[in-house]
Write an enzyme that holds these catalytic residues in place. Sequence first.
Site, PDB file in Angstrom:
ATOM      1  N   ALA A  34       0.852  -1.196   0.000  1.00 33.24           N
ATOM      2  CA  ALA A  34       0.000   0.000   0.000  1.00 33.24           C
ATOM      3  C   ALA A  34       0.881   1.237   0.000  1.00 33.24           C
ATOM      4  CB  ALA A  34      -0.882  -0.006   1.247  1.00 33.24           C
ATOM      5  N   GLU A  62       0.234  -9.509  -1.422  1.00 31.86           N
ATOM      6  CA  GLU A  62      -1.184  -9.880  -1.530  1.00 31.86           C
ATOM      7  C   GLU A  62      -1.639  -9.878  -2.989  1.00 31.86           C
ATOM      8  OE1 GLU A  62      -2.311  -6.914   1.427  1.00 31.86           O
ATOM      9  OE2 GLU A  62      -3.250  -8.522   2.587  1.00 31.86           O
ATOM     10  N   GLU A 113       2.941  -5.662   7.542  1.00 31.96           N
ATOM     11  CA  GLU A 113       1.896  -4.773   8.059  1.00 31.96           C
ATOM     12  C   GLU A 113       1.956  -4.597   9.572  1.00 31.96           C
ATOM     13  OE1 GLU A 113       1.526  -6.864   5.624  1.00 31.96           O
ATOM     14  OE2 GLU A 113       0.110  -6.132   4.122  1.00 31.96           O
ATOM     15  N   GLY A 136       0.738  -5.275   0.611  1.00 26.77           N
ATOM     16  CA  GLY A 136      -0.230  -5.379  -0.487  1.00 26.77           C
ATOM     17  C   GLY A 136       0.411  -5.916  -1.762  1.00 26.77           C
TER      18      GLY A 136
HETATM   19  C1  LIG Z   1      -2.856  -3.497   1.929  1.00 32.93           C
HETATM   20  C2  LIG Z   1      -1.865  -4.072   2.834  1.00 32.93           C
HETATM   21  O1  LIG Z   1      -2.449  -5.142   3.594  1.00 32.93           O
HETATM   22  C3  LIG Z   1      -1.263  -3.115   3.793  1.00 32.93           C
HETATM   23  C4  LIG Z   1      -2.112  -1.960   4.190  1.00 32.93           C
HETATM   24  C5  LIG Z   1       0.068  -2.644   3.264  1.00 32.93           C
HETATM   25  O2  LIG Z   1       0.529  -2.971   2.183  1.00 32.93           O
HETATM   26  S1  LIG Z   1       0.936  -1.687   4.316  1.00 32.93           S
HETATM   27  C6  LIG Z   1       2.469  -1.374   3.482  1.00 32.93           C
HETATM   28  C7  LIG Z   1       3.384  -2.524   3.649  1.00 32.93           C
HETATM   29  N1  LIG Z   1       4.634  -2.193   3.014  1.00 32.93           N
HETATM   30  C8  LIG Z   1       5.702  -1.879   3.726  1.00 32.93           C
HETATM   31  O3  LIG Z   1       5.664  -1.800   4.933  1.00 32.93           O
HETATM   32  C9  LIG Z   1       6.957  -1.683   2.932  1.00 32.93           C
HETATM   33  C10 LIG Z   1       7.799  -0.609   3.560  1.00 32.93           C
HETATM   34  N2  LIG Z   1       8.989  -0.390   2.771  1.00 32.93           N
HETATM   35  C11 LIG Z   1      10.109  -1.137   2.910  1.00 32.93           C
HETATM   36  O4  LIG Z   1      10.165  -2.110   3.653  1.00 32.93           O
HETATM   37  C12 LIG Z   1      11.312  -0.718   2.113  1.00 32.93           C
HETATM   38  O5  LIG Z   1      11.153   0.650   1.793  1.00 32.93           O
HETATM   39  C13 LIG Z   1      11.568  -1.519   0.845  1.00 32.93           C
HETATM   40  C14 LIG Z   1      10.342  -1.586  -0.070  1.00 32.93           C
HETATM   41  C15 LIG Z   1      12.015  -2.945   1.259  1.00 32.93           C
HETATM   42  C16 LIG Z   1      12.703  -0.834   0.048  1.00 32.93           C
HETATM   43  O6  LIG Z   1      13.810  -0.665   0.924  1.00 32.93           O
HETATM   44  P1  LIG Z   1      15.101   0.151   0.506  1.00 32.93           P
HETATM   45  O7  LIG Z   1      16.062   0.018   1.645  1.00 32.93           O
HETATM   46  O8  LIG Z   1      15.534  -0.298  -0.835  1.00 32.93           O
HETATM   47  O9  LIG Z   1      14.667   1.658   0.304  1.00 32.93           O
HETATM   48  P2  LIG Z   1      13.963   2.653   1.367  1.00 32.93           P
HETATM   49  O10 LIG Z   1      14.934   3.754   1.629  1.00 32.93           O
HETATM   50  O11 LIG Z   1      13.410   2.009   2.582  1.00 32.93           O
HETATM   51  O12 LIG Z   1      12.741   3.169   0.510  1.00 32.93           O
HETATM   52  C17 LIG Z   1      12.931   3.851  -0.705  1.00 32.93           C
HETATM   53  C18 LIG Z   1      11.896   4.919  -0.812  1.00 32.93           C
HETATM   54  O13 LIG Z   1      10.613   4.276  -0.985  1.00 32.93           O
HETATM   55  C19 LIG Z   1       9.664   4.823  -0.076  1.00 32.93           C
HETATM   56  N3  LIG Z   1       8.719   3.737   0.259  1.00 32.93           N
HETATM   57  C20 LIG Z   1       9.009   2.493   0.624  1.00 32.93           C
HETATM   58  N4  LIG Z   1       7.885   1.783   0.804  1.00 32.93           N
HETATM   59  C21 LIG Z   1       6.864   2.609   0.548  1.00 32.93           C
HETATM   60  C22 LIG Z   1       5.446   2.453   0.547  1.00 32.93           C
HETATM   61  N5  LIG Z   1       4.861   1.291   0.846  1.00 32.93           N
HETATM   62  N6  LIG Z   1       4.706   3.510   0.216  1.00 32.93           N
HETATM   63  C23 LIG Z   1       5.283   4.678  -0.113  1.00 32.93           C
HETATM   64  N7  LIG Z   1       6.613   4.891  -0.133  1.00 32.93           N
HETATM   65  C24 LIG Z   1       7.394   3.863   0.188  1.00 32.93           C
HETATM   66  C25 LIG Z   1      10.508   5.230   1.103  1.00 32.93           C
HETATM   67  O14 LIG Z   1       9.867   6.190   1.895  1.00 32.93           O
HETATM   68  C26 LIG Z   1      11.750   5.789   0.424  1.00 32.93           C
HETATM   69  O15 LIG Z   1      11.416   7.078  -0.023  1.00 32.93           O
HETATM   70  P3  LIG Z   1      12.458   8.281  -0.034  1.00 32.93           P
HETATM   71  O16 LIG Z   1      12.917   8.426   1.397  1.00 32.93           O
HETATM   72  O17 LIG Z   1      13.570   7.837  -0.928  1.00 32.93           O
HETATM   73  O18 LIG Z   1      11.696   9.446  -0.513  1.00 32.93           O
END
Ligand SMILES: C[C@H](O)[C@H](C)C(=O)SCCNC(=O)CCNC(=O)[C@H](O)C(C)(C)COP(=O)([O-])OP(=O)([O-])OC[C@H]1O[C@@H](n2cnc3c(N)ncnc32)[C@H](O)[C@@H]1OP(=O)([O-])[O-]
Length: 673
Positions: free
Chosen positions: A61, A103, A123, A100
Amino acid sequence: MAQYRRVSGSVGLITLQNPPVNALSASVRQGIVDSVKRALGDQKVKSVVICGQNGVFCGGADIREFGRQMSGPPLVPMIHDIEAANKPVVAAIEGSALGGGLELALGCHYRISHSKAKLGLPEVTLGLLPAAGGTQRLPRLIGVPAALNLITTGRHVTAAEALQLGILDHVTEHNTVDVAVKFALSVTGESLDGRRISSFSCAPLSDLDSLFEEAMLKARALQYFFFAQRAVGRWSTPSGARWDTSQPRPVRKAAVIGLGTMGRGITVALAQAGLSVVAVETHAKQLMEAKKAVPSMLKRGAVRGGTTIEPDSITYSETVQAVADVDLVIEAVFEDMALKEKVFQQLSIVCKPDTLLCTNTSSLDVDHLASQTRHPELVVGMHFFAPAHVMKLLEVVYGRRSSPAAVATAMQLGKKMGKVSVAVGNCRGFAGNRMLKRYLEQAFFLLEEGATPELVDRALEEFGFPMGVFRMSDLSGLDVGWRVRKADGLADTSLTGTSARVRQGCRYSPLGDLLCEHGRFGQKTGRGWYQYDKPGGRVAKSDPWLHNFLDEYRARHGLVPRCIDQQEVLERCLFVLINEGFQILEEGIAAGPEDIDAIYVFGYGWPRHRGGPMFYADMVGLERVVERLERYHQAHPNVPYLQPSGLLRRLVANGSPPIHKWRNVIKNRNSQL
Ligand SMILES: C[C@H](O)[C@H](C)C(=O)SCCNC(=O)CCNC(=O)[C@H](O)C(C)(C)COP(=O)([O-])OP(=O)([O-])OC[C@H]1O[C@@H](n2cnc3c(N)ncnc32)[C@H](O)[C@@H]1OP(=O)([O-])[O-]
């Protein structure tokens, strides 16, 4: 956004486009819905591949949209429509498929991944649940236990693990999208009946309730431990000194005396904390080696942590006179009282009158060392754990005469060094090693009674320790404890008959001493409780010599081996350690159960998801702990430490209050003293 094009004649390729991680924003979801519709409506298209641009499948997401008004098509029906499609849909996973993103992939009929990709449902780390089908499809695909583990920990798994778990159908080293397109062509027209995960039934489990109960307990343990870590900073001593009324002194320049393994690690940790350090070693050869080792340890640390270290923050010296102007000294010479006495006498003369004098002893008497100085109120123990620049734990040992400011200063310095500092009283082994002694003893007794190192270690590792007691002992060196036992007059292998296994009226096992006499010091000699391919080898292998040796030992002492199960290993080893923990609380050596739990999780590898030994006792039930200890004490009356401690009994008599109320029972007791 999502880009749609037809490739290889009949494959509809949908590429998610939302830098940097192709998160599922409203426009991406809209793009997916539109593209899927186009692909399914196009007669030329026989199968579909979904991928992400720039080598990332999808980060889940779009977190930037959290808290805003929901717009665009919702995720759940979007994924459901993909699954319901009558053309095969293949997820081509590169980079990450998280939340997501995974998913979405689970809604596809096939999942192909690059070997370097990471998958997971993180999540929980955002305070959410995988609510776009993750909690439903993943258990149907890989079974409840494995799915529960991924969902409740939020951990990312490698493609290799995901393949093994059954999340992926195929892993490739090549261009994932090309492989997925080829694969999509190959499954064109095949039935999709067995590919829609939501139609799978969940494998029935007889122990589903206990599985969920266990997951709940883990969650409770982690929540408890979060607060326990913070509680240890609010330290207090039986004399009334407290964290909030004691003023720490500023420490800008520190010294380390003795540059063996511990001294080097402490020097590195002090320099990393931004202090200038005087590193003293009186043996020229050892000093020369340290001068090479310390900078390379610092360099490695800087690379790992992305920090820079002033190269001239450390000065080396061969004489103790060099510490004349430092604010604090940490003595880390060989564990020998006479030697440490001499060092403290010297320091007391050389240092400024207000310099704090700390010892890194792991068990010697801090009060005695303080008595060697002109200012015993400025002496405390700072017990680091090897490797000192890596391990998080620091026991700050206050003596009878340590001033509140001295304790506060050591606690604050520990924090500055990135440690979890725990204040404990002065007694043999302090809190951690004192408890460990009982645990080790039981492990030795179990070998005498019929167990093997492999059996004991397996039980402890399945409980969650990274290493069982014997593998750990091989790693840290059997000679360390042997030296202490010799100094205490315990390690006497000339004794024969029943007296060989009794010391001061209590049961004693000479097994560790005998192994050392055979030159088996563990990994460093290539032989210990296990064998290794060479001295310094890391991989423990079962050793027939050791098993033979145990057989002969038992025969010599008329011990008839019996079958020992994992439960007995855990109860004997862990409950006796816990019992000693209660004794430590009763004596006021540790102020609360959180202190002991932090020591065990950060210093001894106790699994965090079990909260620490005292929390574990609370979970098992104090009555049960008492009952088992009593039973084992009856069976082994010459092991006095199996007798339940007074505090443990009193807690049970008080109706076994939950752990956060134990301090009241301890306080009542101390106020009656
Ligand atoms: C429906 C569903 O059930 C539910 C509700 C959901 O899905 S909830 C959402 C679940 N998803 C997460 O929890 C994933 C969280 N992200 C990460 O674990 C990591 O980011 C990464 C994917 C493994 C990449 O790591 P990285 O080390 O290569 O780079 P980074 O420095 O961390 O990230 C690079 C850049 O990407 C941005 N970014 C990462 N994930 C993002 C996301 N999900 N949404 C928006 N921006 C995101 C981050 O802020 C940074 O931005 P900027 O600072 O450069 O402007």
